[in-house]
Design a protein around this motif. Structure first.
Motif, PDB file in Angstrom:
ATOM      1  N   GLU A 154      53.722 -98.596 -85.419  1.00  9.70           N
ATOM      2  CA  GLU A 154      52.886 -98.271 -86.821  1.00  9.70           C
ATOM      3  C   GLU A 154      51.764 -99.147 -87.045  1.00  9.70           C
ATOM      4  O   GLU A 154      50.688 -98.633 -87.605  1.00  9.70           O
ATOM      5  N   LEU A 155      51.670-100.380 -86.776  1.00 12.15           N
ATOM      6  CA  LEU A 155      50.423-101.056 -87.191  1.00 12.15           C
ATOM      7  C   LEU A 155      49.353-100.499 -86.270  1.00 12.15           C
ATOM      8  O   LEU A 155      48.034-100.609 -86.702  1.00 12.15           O
ATOM      9  N   LEU A 156      49.790-100.283 -85.135  1.00 12.76           N
ATOM     10  CA  LEU A 156      48.451 -99.905 -84.270  1.00 12.76           C
ATOM     11  C   LEU A 156      47.868 -98.412 -84.535  1.00 12.76           C
ATOM     12  O   LEU A 156      46.743 -98.372 -84.702  1.00 12.76           O
ATOM     13  N   GLU A 158      47.851 -97.726 -87.885  1.00 14.84           N
ATOM     14  CA  GLU A 158      47.008 -98.222 -88.810  1.00 14.84           C
ATOM     15  C   GLU A 158      45.539 -98.478 -88.605  1.00 14.84           C
ATOM     16  O   GLU A 158      44.724 -98.461 -89.225  1.00 14.84           O
ATOM     17  N   LEU A 159      45.518 -99.205 -87.413  1.00 15.18           N
ATOM     18  CA  LEU A 159      44.508 -99.815 -87.013  1.00 15.18           C
ATOM     19  C   LEU A 159      43.382 -98.663 -86.193  1.00 15.18           C
ATOM     20  O   LEU A 159      42.346 -99.094 -85.935  1.00 15.18           O
ATOM     21  N   GLY A 160      44.130 -97.732 -86.054  1.00 15.45           N
ATOM     22  CA  GLY A 160      43.209 -96.512 -85.495  1.00 15.45           C
ATOM     23  C   GLY A 160      43.584 -96.622 -83.869  1.00 15.45           C
ATOM     24  O   GLY A 160      42.527 -95.984 -83.146  1.00 15.45           O
ATOM     25  N   LEU A 161      44.523 -97.398 -83.310  1.00 17.43           N
ATOM     26  CA  LEU A 161      44.762 -97.473 -81.891  1.00 17.43           C
ATOM     27  C   LEU A 161      45.832 -96.648 -81.510  1.00 17.43           C
ATOM     28  O   LEU A 161      46.845 -96.882 -81.893  1.00 17.43           O
ATOM     29  N   ALA A 162      45.767 -95.697 -80.669  1.00 16.32           N
ATOM     30  CA  ALA A 162      46.697 -94.768 -79.898  1.00 16.32           C
ATOM     31  C   ALA A 162      47.397 -95.768 -78.948  1.00 16.32           C
ATOM     32  O   ALA A 162      46.630 -96.562 -78.135  1.00 16.32           O
ATOM     33  N   SER A 163      48.812 -95.695 -78.944  1.00 19.93           N
ATOM     34  CA  SER A 163      49.578 -96.362 -77.931  1.00 19.93           C
ATOM     35  C   SER A 163      50.628 -95.613 -77.232  1.00 19.93           C
ATOM     36  O   SER A 163      50.798 -94.503 -77.534  1.00 19.93           O
ATOM     37  N   ALA A 164      51.161 -96.332 -76.212  1.00 25.15           N
ATOM     38  CA  ALA A 164      52.119 -95.776 -75.472  1.00 25.15           C
ATOM     39  C   ALA A 164      53.199 -96.652 -75.181  1.00 25.15           C
ATOM     40  O   ALA A 164      53.023 -97.893 -75.380  1.00 25.15           O
ATOM     41  N   VAL A 165      54.601 -96.345 -75.013  1.00 22.34           N
ATOM     42  CA  VAL A 165      55.831 -97.157 -75.077  1.00 22.34           C
ATOM     43  C   VAL A 165      56.675 -96.944 -73.822  1.00 22.34           C
ATOM     44  O   VAL A 165      56.537 -95.864 -73.280  1.00 22.34           O
ATOM     45  N   LYS A 166      57.075 -97.974 -73.322  1.00 25.97           N
ATOM     46  CA  LYS A 166      58.069 -97.853 -71.976  1.00 25.97           C
ATOM     47  C   LYS A 166      59.055 -99.083 -72.160  1.00 25.97           C
ATOM     48  O   LYS A 166      58.882-100.009 -72.726  1.00 25.97           O
ATOM     49  N   LEU A 199      52.303-108.668 -88.366  1.00 25.01           N
ATOM     50  CA  LEU A 199      53.607-108.312 -88.096  1.00 25.01           C
ATOM     51  C   LEU A 199      54.614-109.264 -88.735  1.00 25.01           C
ATOM     52  O   LEU A 199      55.636-109.026 -89.257  1.00 25.01           O
ATOM     53  N   VAL A 200      54.598-110.510 -88.288  1.00 23.56           N
ATOM     54  CA  VAL A 200      55.430-111.355 -88.499  1.00 23.56           C
ATOM     55  C   VAL A 200      55.560-111.620 -89.940  1.00 23.56           C
ATOM     56  O   VAL A 200      56.469-111.752 -90.896  1.00 23.56           O
ATOM     57  N   ASP A 201      54.228-111.679 -90.728  1.00 29.05           N
ATOM     58  CA  ASP A 201      54.353-111.672 -92.187  1.00 29.05           C
ATOM     59  C   ASP A 201      55.113-110.567 -93.047  1.00 29.05           C
ATOM     60  O   ASP A 201      55.490-110.910 -94.090  1.00 29.05           O
ATOM     61  N   ARG A 202      54.835-109.483 -92.378  1.00 28.25           N
ATOM     62  CA  ARG A 202      55.578-108.347 -92.836  1.00 28.25           C
ATOM     63  C   ARG A 202      57.128-108.405 -92.560  1.00 28.25           C
ATOM     64  O   ARG A 202      57.837-107.830 -93.445  1.00 28.25           O
TER      65      ARG A 202
END
Length: 301
Positions: A154-156, A158-166, A199-202
């Motif tokens: 979700e943060l990525l 916000e930053l406009g960075l598309a991501s993938a997960v595994k 992220l840690v601050d949140r």
């Protein structure tokens, strides 16, 4: 079983040697099983290995015995295995690059259960084309690591960075961001650290940057240390040295709530691929960090 077998043109010595003993997680896995697995997944795995130096995690007598990491190419490796020269603190060193199925199977013949890849490619080792967040739970508990992984995504966004997960094939998940090769490792890791701090601050009760396990409590580590020169990450479809031979498995963000980190093994991944295909067949395009860094500064401010 015969003392020799052949897979992808590679002679497999002692093919019946058990690398993974039978366990509650699954039946025994032999060296021949490992070689055949890597041959089977080579089409989907090789794109994640191509042109990247590899550190080999080898288990000559199986996962129940001692292991070692081998970075430097052994003298006995055949000429068909490509190598690349990298600079280390000990001077120049040649490391393996796996660009074809024969080389991948040869690593299995050497009891390399898990190849670990650089985040940069051989033609520009100083500039990574991947950014990786490693979400590692401090204590057992899937809900926390899943929530942490989703927060990274979700943060990525916000930053406009598309991501993938595994899945890692172990206890957590990796979030990957494909990058244009514009920034060196120091710049990429700085951005990753700044994002991790936000992220840690949140969610300070959920997340931590504390590397020492005895300081984490039950929080999830947002590990960005892999984003450095010469550091490595487990690539998609790599087998992990854990009971049952689990596999690092690409998933969709929608699957995060359903697929456990070590759910898929060398026995089950073929069924997954035949039913749904490779979830990373179309990764996001390589992205610039210019605008995300500006957005990150505003969020940090």
């Amino acid at each position: 079983m015969s003392e020799h077998a052949e897979v992808a043109g590679v002679e497999i010595s002692k093919p019946g040697k058990e690398l993974f003993p039978e366990s509650d997680a699954g039946p025994a896995v032999t060296k021949l099983d490992l070689a055949r697995y890597y041959e089977t997944v080579s089409d989907v795995m090789l794109p994640h290995l191509h042109d990247r130096p590899v550190n080999m995690q080898r288990f000559p007598d199986g996962i129940a015995s001692s292991s070692f990491y081998e970075k430097k190419v052994p003298a006995h490796f055949p000429d068909f295995v490509r190598t690349v020269e990298v600079h280390t603190s000990d001077g120049p060193q040649r490391q393996v690059v796996v660009d074809d199925v024969r080389s991948l199977v040869y690593l299995a013949q050497q009891a390399c259960i898990t190849p670990h890849t650089w985040l940069s490619r051989a033609d520009d080792l100083e500039r990574p084309d991947q950014l990786v967040f490693d979400l590692d739970p401090s204590v057992p508990g899937l809900p926390a690591v899943r929530r942490a992984t989703r927060m990274v995504g979700e943060l990525l966004d916000e930053l406009g960075l598309a991501s993938a997960v595994k899945t890692t094939g172990s206890r957590g998940y990796h979030v990957l961001v494909p990058l244009r090769r514009e920034v060196d490792f120091d710049g990429v890791r700085e951005l990753a650290r700044d994002a991790a701090r936000i992220l840690v601050d949140r969610a300070p009760d959920l997340l931590t940057l504390e590397a020492r396990k005895n300081k984490r409590g039950d929080r999830v580590l947002v590990d960005v240390q892999r984003n450095g020169y010469g550091q490595t990450a487990v690539p998609a479809y790599a087998v992990r040295a854990r009971p049952g031979a689990p596999v690092s498995t690409p998933i969709t963000w929608e699957e995060l709530s359903r697929v456990e980190p070590d759910q898929h093994t060398i026995r089950t991944i073929g069924r997954r691929l035949s039913r749904g295909g490779d979830r990373w067949a179309e990764l996001p395009h390589a992205q610039s960090l210019d605008r995300p860094r500006e957005k990150l500064r505003r969020l940090s401010g």
